[in-house]
Structure formats: structure tokens, C-alpha cells
Design an enzyme around this catalytic site. Structure first.
Site, PDB file in Angstrom:
ATOM      1  N   HIS A 136       8.288   3.022  53.157  1.00  0.00           N
ATOM      2  CA  HIS A 136      10.018   2.944  52.766  1.00  0.00           C
ATOM      3  C   HIS A 136      10.170   4.293  52.593  1.00  0.00           C
ATOM      4  O   HIS A 136      11.722   4.473  52.801  1.00  0.00           O
ATOM      5  CB  HIS A 136       9.774   1.913  52.001  1.00  0.00           C
ATOM      6  CG  HIS A 136       9.361   0.982  52.040  1.00  0.00           C
ATOM      7  ND1 HIS A 136       8.706  -0.050  51.421  1.00  0.00           N
ATOM      8  CD2 HIS A 136       9.622  -0.116  53.365  1.00  0.00           C
ATOM      9  CE1 HIS A 136       8.569  -1.228  52.176  1.00  0.00           C
ATOM     10  NE2 HIS A 136       8.912  -1.494  52.900  1.00  0.00           N
TER      11      HIS A 136
ATOM     12  N   LYS B 134      10.183 -15.409  51.111  1.00  0.00           N
ATOM     13  CA  LYS B 134       8.013 -14.829  51.382  1.00  0.00           C
ATOM     14  C   LYS B 134       7.580 -15.361  49.552  1.00  0.00           C
ATOM     15  O   LYS B 134       6.407 -14.752  49.691  1.00  0.00           O
ATOM     16  CB  LYS B 134       8.492 -13.414  51.753  1.00  0.00           C
ATOM     17  CG  LYS B 134       8.479 -13.603  53.512  1.00  0.00           C
ATOM     18  CD  LYS B 134       8.090 -12.013  53.692  1.00  0.00           C
ATOM     19  CE  LYS B 134       9.600 -11.330  54.848  1.00  0.00           C
ATOM     20  NZ  LYS B 134       9.197 -10.149  55.071  1.00  0.00           N
TER      21      LYS B 134
ATOM     22  N   ARG C 229       8.373   0.839  63.032  1.00  0.00           N
ATOM     23  CA  ARG C 229       7.083   1.381  63.477  1.00  0.00           C
ATOM     24  C   ARG C 229       6.298   1.602  64.039  1.00  0.00           C
ATOM     25  O   ARG C 229       5.819   2.268  65.233  1.00  0.00           O
ATOM     26  CB  ARG C 229       6.341  -0.032  62.209  1.00  0.00           C
ATOM     27  CG  ARG C 229       6.139   0.923  60.537  1.00  0.00           C
ATOM     28  CD  ARG C 229       6.070   0.126  59.736  1.00  0.00           C
ATOM     29  NE  ARG C 229       6.261  -1.822  60.213  1.00  0.00           N
ATOM     30  CZ  ARG C 229       5.781  -2.529  59.570  1.00  0.00           C
ATOM     31  NH1 ARG C 229       5.617  -2.305  58.338  1.00  0.00           N
ATOM     32  NH2 ARG C 229       6.620  -3.937  59.676  1.00  0.00           N
TER      33      ARG C 229
ATOM     34  N   SER D 226       4.353  -3.790  53.519  1.00  0.00           N
ATOM     35  CA  SER D 226       4.002  -4.448  52.222  1.00  0.00           C
ATOM     36  C   SER D 226       3.157  -5.201  52.117  1.00  0.00           C
ATOM     37  O   SER D 226       2.348  -5.217  50.952  1.00  0.00           O
ATOM     38  CB  SER D 226       5.197  -4.892  51.837  1.00  0.00           C
ATOM     39  OG  SER D 226       6.009  -3.547  51.589  1.00  0.00           O
TER      40      SER D 226
END
Ligand code: PNS
Length: 165
Positions: free
Chosen positions: A17, A41, A90, A128
Site C-alpha cells: 500500500h 470482513k 498486483r 493484508s
């Protein structure tokens, strides 16, 4: 004045990030890191904690602000008077989700553009969720996240009586 929003959950912020923040901040006059409040989440860190961690992490980048948001991203972008959204890509696995989000946002707000920065090679595997998993099993996460994240995670895990980092 070119202003962009970089939205995300940032639970926790990773070097991936930070790479996107540092690089996109160079492309715009002001970059707003938008931290999603309501996360389905069930986040490890509260939104207040995520904002504080991010503020500390970006304190040396003068044109970056960290602001929490709730609800639709397009509403937040409008409120911030920003012209575009920045997201990091990514790998190919990110593409479908990101395309869907960018196109939905474009439908909701036709003036809004989403730009993608490809994550630097050294962080292309990083997320993460994997950081949280490694930490939960006592692995070393110092190459993945800023030091302040390790401190805050350590405090959380100590409270829960889970493994040390
Ligand atoms: O870091 P994340 O979890 O990949 O970020 C996802 C985020 C926050 C960018 C996305 O969930 C979002 O924009 N949420 C706000 C709700 C919204 O606007 N949804 C419609 C876009 S599909």
C-alpha cells in the site's frame, strides 16, 4: 488542483500500500487515502486505529491526507472533490474484481476515472490477509509492514493471548 482518492480497507497497511501511496502522491497535487469504515470482513483494527496507523505511516509525505469513509466510494470521492480513484494491481487475480469495481464506479459517476498502478515487483505477492495470517502463527512480518503495525498487532495479540510476533 488534481486530487485523487486511494481507497481501501488497510487492515493493516502494508509496504505494498505504501508503495502505491508514495508513487501516486507524486502524480497528483493531493492524495486522499480513504479508509473504509464498514468492512464486512470484520477487521482486526478499528477504523480509528487504521487511520492513526496510516497517518503515522505517511507523515513524511506532505500532500497525503487520511480520511475514513462510509458508504459508496463515489459519494466520498464527490465529497472530497477529487477527480480520480487510484488502485494498485498486483497480479491477474486482482484484475477481475478491480475491473468490476472501476466499471461500476464509472457507471455511478461517469466523470470519475480509476487509474491503476502496478505494484512494485518486490510487493506483488503481499496482502493484508497474508500478513495477518503470518502474524497469527508467530511469523516475522517486519519485511511486510511498517514498524508501527507490528507494535499495534503485538498489542492486539497480547490482549487476546495469542502467539507473539
Ligand atoms: O482494500 P480493499 O478491501 O480491497 O478495498 C475495497 C474498497 C474499499 C475500495 C471497496 O470495497 C469500496 O470502494 N467500498 C465502498 C463501497 C462501494 O462504493 N462499493 C461499490 C463499488 S463496487
Amino acid at each position: 488542483m488534481l486530487r485523487a482518492v486511494y481507497p481501501g480497507s488497510f487492515d493493516p497497511v502494508t509496504f505494498g500500500h505504501l508503495d502505491i501511496i508514495t508513487r501516486s502522491a507524486k502524480l497528483v497535487d493531493e492524495l486522499i487515502v480513504g479508509v473504509l469504515v464498514n468492512n464486512a470482513k470484520s477487521p482486526l483494527f478499528s477504523v480509528e486505529e487504521r487511520v492513526k496507523i496510516l497517518e503515522k505511516t505517511v507523515e513524511n509525505i506532505p500532500n497525503v491526507k487520511v480520511i475514513p469513509f462510509e458508504g459508496l466510494l463515489v459519494e466520498f470521492v464527490r465529497k472530497m472533490e477529487a477527480q480520480m480513484v487510484v488502485r494498485g494491481l498486483r497480479a491477474i487475480t486482482d484484475f477481475e474484481y478491480e475491473l468490476q469495481m472501476a466499471q461500476t464506479n464509472h457507471k455511478l459517476e461517469p466523470e470519475l476515472e480509476t487509474i491503476f498502478l502496478t505494484t512494485s515487483l518486490e510487493y506483488s505477492y503481499l496482502s493484508s490477509s497474508t500478513v495477518k495470517e503470518v502474524a497469527a502463527f508467530g511469523g516475522d512480518i517486519s519485511q511486510f509492514v511498517p514498524h508501527i503495525v507490528i507494535e499495534r498487532m503485538q498489542e492486539k495479540m497480547d490482549k487476546k493471548g495469542e502467539c507473539k510476533l
